[in-house]
Design an enzyme around this catalytic site. Sequence first.
Site, PDB file in Angstrom:
ATOM      1  N   TYR A 177       0.802  -1.218   0.000  1.00 44.40           N
ATOM      2  CA  TYR A 177       0.000   0.000   0.000  1.00 44.40           C
ATOM      3  C   TYR A 177       0.837   1.270   0.000  1.00 44.40           C
ATOM      4  CZ  TYR A 177      -4.620  -1.713  -0.470  1.00 44.40           C
ATOM      5  OH  TYR A 177      -5.747  -2.264  -1.018  1.00 44.40           O
ATOM      6  N   HIS A 211      -6.882  -2.787   5.892  1.00 43.31           N
ATOM      7  CA  HIS A 211      -6.168  -3.705   5.009  1.00 43.31           C
ATOM      8  C   HIS A 211      -5.300  -4.698   5.779  1.00 43.31           C
ATOM      9  CE1 HIS A 211      -7.498  -1.883   1.330  1.00 43.31           C
ATOM     10  NE2 HIS A 211      -7.111  -0.694   1.723  1.00 43.31           N
TER      11      HIS A 211
END
Length: 730
Positions: free
Chosen positions: A251, A409
Amino acid sequence: MRKSVWIVLFLIPLAVSISSAKEHPCLFISKQGAQEIRLNLNRLPLLKQSFMRVKTKIDNALHQPIEVPPPGEAGSYSHERHKENYREMRAAGLLYQITGQEKYARFVRSMLLKYAEMYPQLGPSPYAHNQAPGKIFHQMLNETVWLVNTAQAYDCIYDWLKPQDRRLFEKNIFRPMVRWFTERNAKEFNRIHNHGTWSVAAVGMLGLVIGDDDLVQMALYGTRKDGNGGFLKQLDELFSPDGYYMEGPYYIRYALRPFFLFAEALQRNKPQLHIYAYRDSILKKAYYAAIETTFPDGVFPPINDASRTMNVQAVGVVIANDMVYYRYGHPQDLLGVAKLQKRVILNDCGLALARAYGNGNKVHIPQWKSIEFRDGSDGKRGGLGILRTGSAAQQTMLLMKYGVHGKGHGHFDQLHFIFYNQGRSVIPDYGFARWINVEPKFGGRYLPENKTYAKQTVAHNTVVVDETSQNKALQKEADKVSGQRHFFDASDPNVQVMSARADHCYPGVRMQRTMFLINDPSLPYPFVVDLYRLVSSRKHTYDYVLHYLGQFVHVNWPYAAHDSLQSPLGRQYGYQHLWNEAEGSDNRPLRFTWLDGHRYYSFLTAAQNGATVFFTRIGAHDPHFNLRSEPALIFRVHKKDCLFASLIEPHGYFNEAEESSEDPYPSFRSVKVIGHNDRGSVIEIENKTGKHWLLMVSNQKADGHKKHELQFGGRKFSWTGNYKVITFNK
């Protein structure tokens, strides 16, 4: 100056008034920078290659009809078309500045005219599926990415456009879009998350282009301009002092784009903000923390929701690489990263790197060393440890995660590890359950199995307690706790070790994992020793999980293969997705060998009374075949206290084309637990030549100078420091 801005200046000393740009472009490239690129195109091969890559694509787009379709599902043709539109607009804007050819400016204007016609007619996307909705896209995130890119295109043709064009675009597109972000979706805008980063970058960059100080202040300090949101808050809270990004390497390669694009725009428009020096140059640290986690082939390790194949060629990494090179003193190792990327960005930063790169003949790809990153904004919430040995494609890498959960996440995988050898992840992490941009697969979004399997503890190489995921798979509970660093030592290239704890994943269960990467001159390959200790006041079921890739070769235990009828291993927490293909029980040490690539691998674990082994395969309760069919080994015991003492050994050679198979049997004969308690653990390893390794580890507070004395089974053991490895022959 407006009264509200004076209030912000009084409350927040760092706040800076940013006046309307005197010259365009002002975000990513300048007129002088564009001219320098034009003059050097034929002198610098990497720059020319990068320029032609963009020019070829956009010249082809100029001959195609401009499409601005109605909004659609994630991964749909409409979704992808709008993504391609913003990419093409940005690239065309840059080409206009570099070449001076008006055809590129006309292309951007024509596309913006179509959006100016469509956008006022749009409402919230009906495809949002419980996400903050966009209008053009199913979620606001994609819309902010659209604006980040389109603001740069608008900036590049700003002076070329007629005033009435600018009024139209700002009235019909940009102003309403900003209101959608900052008023209708203020919570998402202020969110400390990569979604929030994209939001503030989009609004701030547009504010710089159109000279709206209020938008820039909101971007820096949040919708209320009080510092509780905004770009600086993102820089403060999303990174550890080492630059490690709380959502993981996958990410950050995505978030690098808004972080660096907005930082570059701020640096160009208001250098007195000193954004690149902010928080002890946190942007530089963030970039290095990202690339230094990569496997030797440049692929990011799949920590949390992540692809197994995302690498340093990702556009955000290319942007950050060139900007870090230009803004932080031209570090030479970034030339090597550029060699993997094979391109530079088209601005002053890319030009500077291309100059130093030359023809690339003298540039070497960097070899990252063993490293530990602290996690959490204060650096006190665990971390990520990486041990490396060897060089180039033959580098061996061992990674262990023991940091924060990672918010939305995050995966429930504290103390999990990945083992990389011979250019591949031999013991991998599953990563996410998603088929990005594949519309038939749930619209390209995260699949339901991402929650039911990929995030669950059993999907990772760690220990599951009572067939239940860590923190019962509750994100809010997992976000409250983290792993704890015990010690990390890579000072000896032949014996490297990292140790961590996770005492808050299961009520009443303390867990400690210590992993060694040992490079012994008497053996052809380095091997891994894994000590996973669990302590509780009552008996639990402990499942040691090992996911491997390759072909099952041999196991020394008797087992029953369920080759006619198979059942799932369990009912929930990911177990429902694992077929029980075979199982066996024994009281001997378990030895399992598999083949992957040109090498054999053996897993050897110490004997445990009443132990059971399961050989599983992903795919149960998966009617749409969303999950990859991959094998795993689960070693199960029922105990209060337990020390899983295991060894992973690469050995031999296999080449089908040569019809060659060498050393398919492991060289290690046994792993034996001598003893363990709250003071320390001692194990002994023996190989078939009679060589022994005695490993002693402290289970107390880390102290590199403390003396330890233990006694197990009438034998005395003493050492100084956190651990000791002794080799001898009997």
